[in-house]
Design a protein around this motif. Structure first.
Motif, PDB file in Angstrom:
ATOM      1  N   LEU A 207      28.238 -53.243 -35.612  1.00  0.00           N
ATOM      2  CA  LEU A 207      29.641 -53.546 -35.898  1.00  0.00           C
ATOM      3  C   LEU A 207      29.776 -54.207 -37.263  1.00  0.00           C
ATOM      4  N   LYS A 208      28.884 -55.133 -37.547  1.00  0.00           N
ATOM      5  CA  LYS A 208      28.893 -55.785 -38.846  1.00  0.00           C
ATOM      6  C   LYS A 208      28.652 -54.779 -39.966  1.00  0.00           C
ATOM      7  N   ARG A 209      27.683 -53.895 -39.762  1.00  0.00           N
ATOM      8  CA  ARG A 209      27.332 -52.894 -40.768  1.00  0.00           C
ATOM      9  C   ARG A 209      28.520 -52.000 -41.114  1.00  0.00           C
ATOM     10  N   HIS A 210      29.316 -51.677 -40.089  1.00  0.00           N
ATOM     11  CA  HIS A 210      30.443 -50.761 -40.287  1.00  0.00           C
ATOM     12  C   HIS A 210      31.781 -51.481 -40.492  1.00  0.00           C
ATOM     13  N   LYS A 211      31.701 -52.792 -40.688  1.00  0.00           N
ATOM     14  CA  LYS A 211      32.889 -53.603 -40.996  1.00  0.00           C
ATOM     15  C   LYS A 211      33.950 -53.522 -39.893  1.00  0.00           C
ATOM     16  N   VAL A 212      33.500 -53.448 -38.644  1.00  0.00           N
ATOM     17  CA  VAL A 212      34.405 -53.494 -37.496  1.00  0.00           C
ATOM     18  C   VAL A 212      34.630 -54.957 -37.124  1.00  0.00           C
ATOM     19  N   PRO A 213      35.862 -55.414 -36.996  1.00  0.00           N
ATOM     20  CA  PRO A 213      36.098 -56.808 -36.586  1.00  0.00           C
ATOM     21  C   PRO A 213      35.488 -57.084 -35.220  1.00  0.00           C
ATOM     22  N   PHE A 214      34.760 -58.197 -35.109  1.00  0.00           N
ATOM     23  CA  PHE A 214      34.143 -58.517 -33.831  1.00  0.00           C
ATOM     24  C   PHE A 214      33.866 -60.010 -33.749  1.00  0.00           C
ATOM     25  N   GLU A 215      33.632 -60.461 -32.512  1.00  0.00           N
ATOM     26  CA  GLU A 215      33.143 -61.813 -32.250  1.00  0.00           C
ATOM     27  C   GLU A 215      32.050 -61.693 -31.199  1.00  0.00           C
ATOM     28  N   TYR A 216      30.932 -62.397 -31.426  1.00  0.00           N
ATOM     29  CA  TYR A 216      29.757 -62.234 -30.573  1.00  0.00           C
ATOM     30  C   TYR A 216      29.229 -63.596 -30.163  1.00  0.00           C
ATOM     31  N   HIS A 217      28.926 -63.733 -28.853  1.00  0.00           N
ATOM     32  CA  HIS A 217      28.367 -64.979 -28.327  1.00  0.00           C
ATOM     33  C   HIS A 217      27.140 -64.662 -27.482  1.00  0.00           C
ATOM     34  N   LEU A 218      26.016 -65.255 -27.865  1.00  0.00           N
ATOM     35  CA  LEU A 218      24.795 -65.193 -27.066  1.00  0.00           C
ATOM     36  C   LEU A 218      24.523 -66.604 -26.566  1.00  0.00           C
ATOM     37  N   PHE A 219      24.660 -66.807 -25.262  1.00  0.00           N
ATOM     38  CA  PHE A 219      24.500 -68.130 -24.679  1.00  0.00           C
ATOM     39  C   PHE A 219      23.025 -68.391 -24.356  1.00  0.00           C
ATOM     40  N   GLY A 220      22.641 -69.658 -24.408  1.00  0.00           N
ATOM     41  CA  GLY A 220      21.257 -70.015 -24.109  1.00  0.00           C
ATOM     42  C   GLY A 220      20.901 -69.810 -22.660  1.00  0.00           C
ATOM     43  N   SER A 221      21.863 -69.967 -21.766  1.00  0.00           N
ATOM     44  CA  SER A 221      21.653 -69.738 -20.340  1.00  0.00           C
ATOM     45  C   SER A 221      22.392 -68.473 -19.938  1.00  0.00           C
ATOM     46  N   GLY A 222      22.330 -68.166 -18.640  1.00  0.00           N
ATOM     47  CA  GLY A 222      23.131 -67.058 -18.135  1.00  0.00           C
ATOM     48  C   GLY A 222      22.320 -65.857 -17.731  1.00  0.00           C
ATOM     49  N   ALA A 223      22.321 -65.562 -16.424  1.00  0.00           N
ATOM     50  CA  ALA A 223      21.659 -64.377 -15.899  1.00  0.00           C
ATOM     51  C   ALA A 223      22.629 -63.199 -15.943  1.00  0.00           C
ATOM     52  N   HIS A 224      22.290 -62.148 -15.238  1.00  0.00           N
ATOM     53  CA  HIS A 224      23.123 -60.943 -15.251  1.00  0.00           C
ATOM     54  C   HIS A 224      24.157 -61.000 -14.133  1.00  0.00           C
ATOM     55  N   GLY A 225      25.287 -60.327 -14.332  1.00  0.00           N
ATOM     56  CA  GLY A 225      26.280 -60.151 -13.280  1.00  0.00           C
ATOM     57  C   GLY A 225      27.061 -61.392 -12.933  1.00  0.00           C
ATOM     58  N   ILE A 226      27.254 -62.313 -13.903  1.00  0.00           N
ATOM     59  CA  ILE A 226      27.863 -63.602 -13.583  1.00  0.00           C
ATOM     60  C   ILE A 226      29.380 -63.610 -13.719  1.00  0.00           C
ATOM     61  N   SER A 227      29.969 -62.513 -14.152  1.00  0.00           N
ATOM     62  CA  SER A 227      31.416 -62.337 -14.135  1.00  0.00           C
ATOM     63  C   SER A 227      32.134 -63.507 -14.807  1.00  0.00           C
ATOM     64  N   THR A 228      33.028 -64.169 -14.076  1.00  0.00           N
ATOM     65  CA  THR A 228      33.795 -65.284 -14.649  1.00  0.00           C
ATOM     66  C   THR A 228      33.073 -66.615 -14.551  1.00  0.00           C
ATOM     67  N   CYS A 229      31.858 -66.615 -14.019  1.00  0.00           N
ATOM     68  CA  CYS A 229      30.980 -67.805 -14.017  1.00  0.00           C
ATOM     69  C   CYS A 229      31.572 -68.970 -13.231  1.00  0.00           C
ATOM     70  N   THR A 230      32.221 -68.668 -12.119  1.00  0.00           N
ATOM     71  CA  THR A 230      32.851 -69.690 -11.295  1.00  0.00           C
ATOM     72  C   THR A 230      32.244 -69.694  -9.901  1.00  0.00           C
ATOM     73  N   GLN A 231      32.581 -70.731  -9.128  1.00  0.00           N
ATOM     74  CA  GLN A 231      32.119 -70.793  -7.748  1.00  0.00           C
ATOM     75  C   GLN A 231      32.718 -69.673  -6.912  1.00  0.00           C
ATOM     76  N   GLU A 232      33.900 -69.219  -7.275  1.00  0.00           N
ATOM     77  CA  GLU A 232      34.551 -68.133  -6.540  1.00  0.00           C
ATOM     78  C   GLU A 232      33.661 -66.898  -6.468  1.00  0.00           C
ATOM     79  N   VAL A 233      32.972 -66.602  -7.565  1.00  0.00           N
ATOM     80  CA  VAL A 233      32.095 -65.430  -7.576  1.00  0.00           C
ATOM     81  C   VAL A 233      30.625 -65.823  -7.396  1.00  0.00           C
ATOM     82  N   GLU A 234      30.409 -67.087  -7.029  1.00  0.00           N
ATOM     83  CA  GLU A 234      29.085 -67.624  -6.693  1.00  0.00           C
ATOM     84  C   GLU A 234      28.095 -67.509  -7.847  1.00  0.00           C
ATOM     85  N   THR A 235      28.606 -67.676  -9.065  1.00  0.00           N
ATOM     86  CA  THR A 235      27.744 -67.643 -10.255  1.00  0.00           C
ATOM     87  C   THR A 235      28.148 -68.776 -11.201  1.00  0.00           C
TER      88      THR A 235
END
Length: 259
Positions: A207-235
């Protein structure tokens, strides 16, 4: 609140439409988001449907959940065609559903993120000839599958390609990014062992190479499938949970929308 149901090439779409009082004329027309849950193209995860839908309803969006085809039904680009038709119908029926047709986002989790990004990459592909009006105005990609080569999530790649190596190569999305790719918000949990974080990291590079506007976040924690990361979804994950307000800020700025 009005619930609406329609079909996109046979796939079921469920929408939640917010209706305003006459005194709220400024909100008569709203942005919309189409949610594509994950599930390796084998199924559609329940935790990635209603929970994120409520988040975007709370910020004043019209929200739609696409029950795209999975397993044997995922081959021959069928989910991609269903998503393209969903976006097209939102534009065609924008007056009926109080949608701003220039402010339609597609949000996808995991394999649903691959589906969303596929539409972003291939909406104008002459070979596929997807319907006019199918380009999303923005993408939100949550721990997305992007690669069908190195760092691939193998089950997703197998189901969506149907075992066809030509299709599989076409759906290796790092190679499909152009300047026409929609503006994109993407995030990934750093502890994801199902879909390696390199999927989103290397997409951000393209995206950066092709000048597409973007925002990217890589968190230090976090497994897969955590959705909204709340107790409601048990993640529950307070660190990755911040993707929700970060995304709201980014998307509202892109759409120049004040809820």
């Amino acid at each position: 609140m009005e619930l609406v149901f329609f079909e996109a090439l046979g796939a079921q779409v469920r929408g939640c439409i917010q209706e305003d009082y006459d005194t709220l004329a400024a909100h008569k027309v709203r942005p919309a988001v189409v949610i594509c849950p994950g599930g390796a193209y084998r199924w559609r995860s329940p935790r990635e449907k209603d929970a994120p839908a409520f988040e975007f309803l709370s910020m004043g969006y019209q929200v739609f959940i696409l029950e795209y085809s999975c397993a044997e039904g995922a081959k021959e680009y069928r989910p991609l065609r269903e998503l393209a038709e969903t976006v097209r119908q939102l534009r065609v029926r924008h007056e009926q559903w109080h949608i701003d047709p220039s402010k339609i986002a597609v949000l996808g989790f995991s394999a649903g993120g691959h589906l969303a990004a596929s539409l972003g990459a291939l909406w104008n592909d002459p070979e596929l000839a997807l319907p006019a009006q199918s380009r999303p105005d923005a993408l939100v990609l949550c721990y997305p599958v992007v690669s069908t080569g190195e760092f691939a999530h193998e089950e997703s790649a197998q189901w969506v390609s149907g075992g066809d190596e030509t299709v599989r190569r076409k759906l290796h999305l790092w190679d499909r990014v152009t300047a026409d790719f929609p503006p994109t918000f993407l995030w990934h949990g750093g502890e994801d062992t199902s879909v390696p974080p390199e999927n989103s990291l290397l997409l951000a590079v393209e995206l950066k190479r092709h000048k597409v506007p973007f925002e990217y976040h890589l968190f230090g924690s976090g497994a897969h499938g955590i959705s909204t990361c709340t107790q409601e979804v048990e993640t529950l994950d307070e660190v990755c949970r911040t993707w929700v307000p970060l995304c709201k800020t980014w998307l509202n700025r892109r759409f120049e929308y004040t809820p």
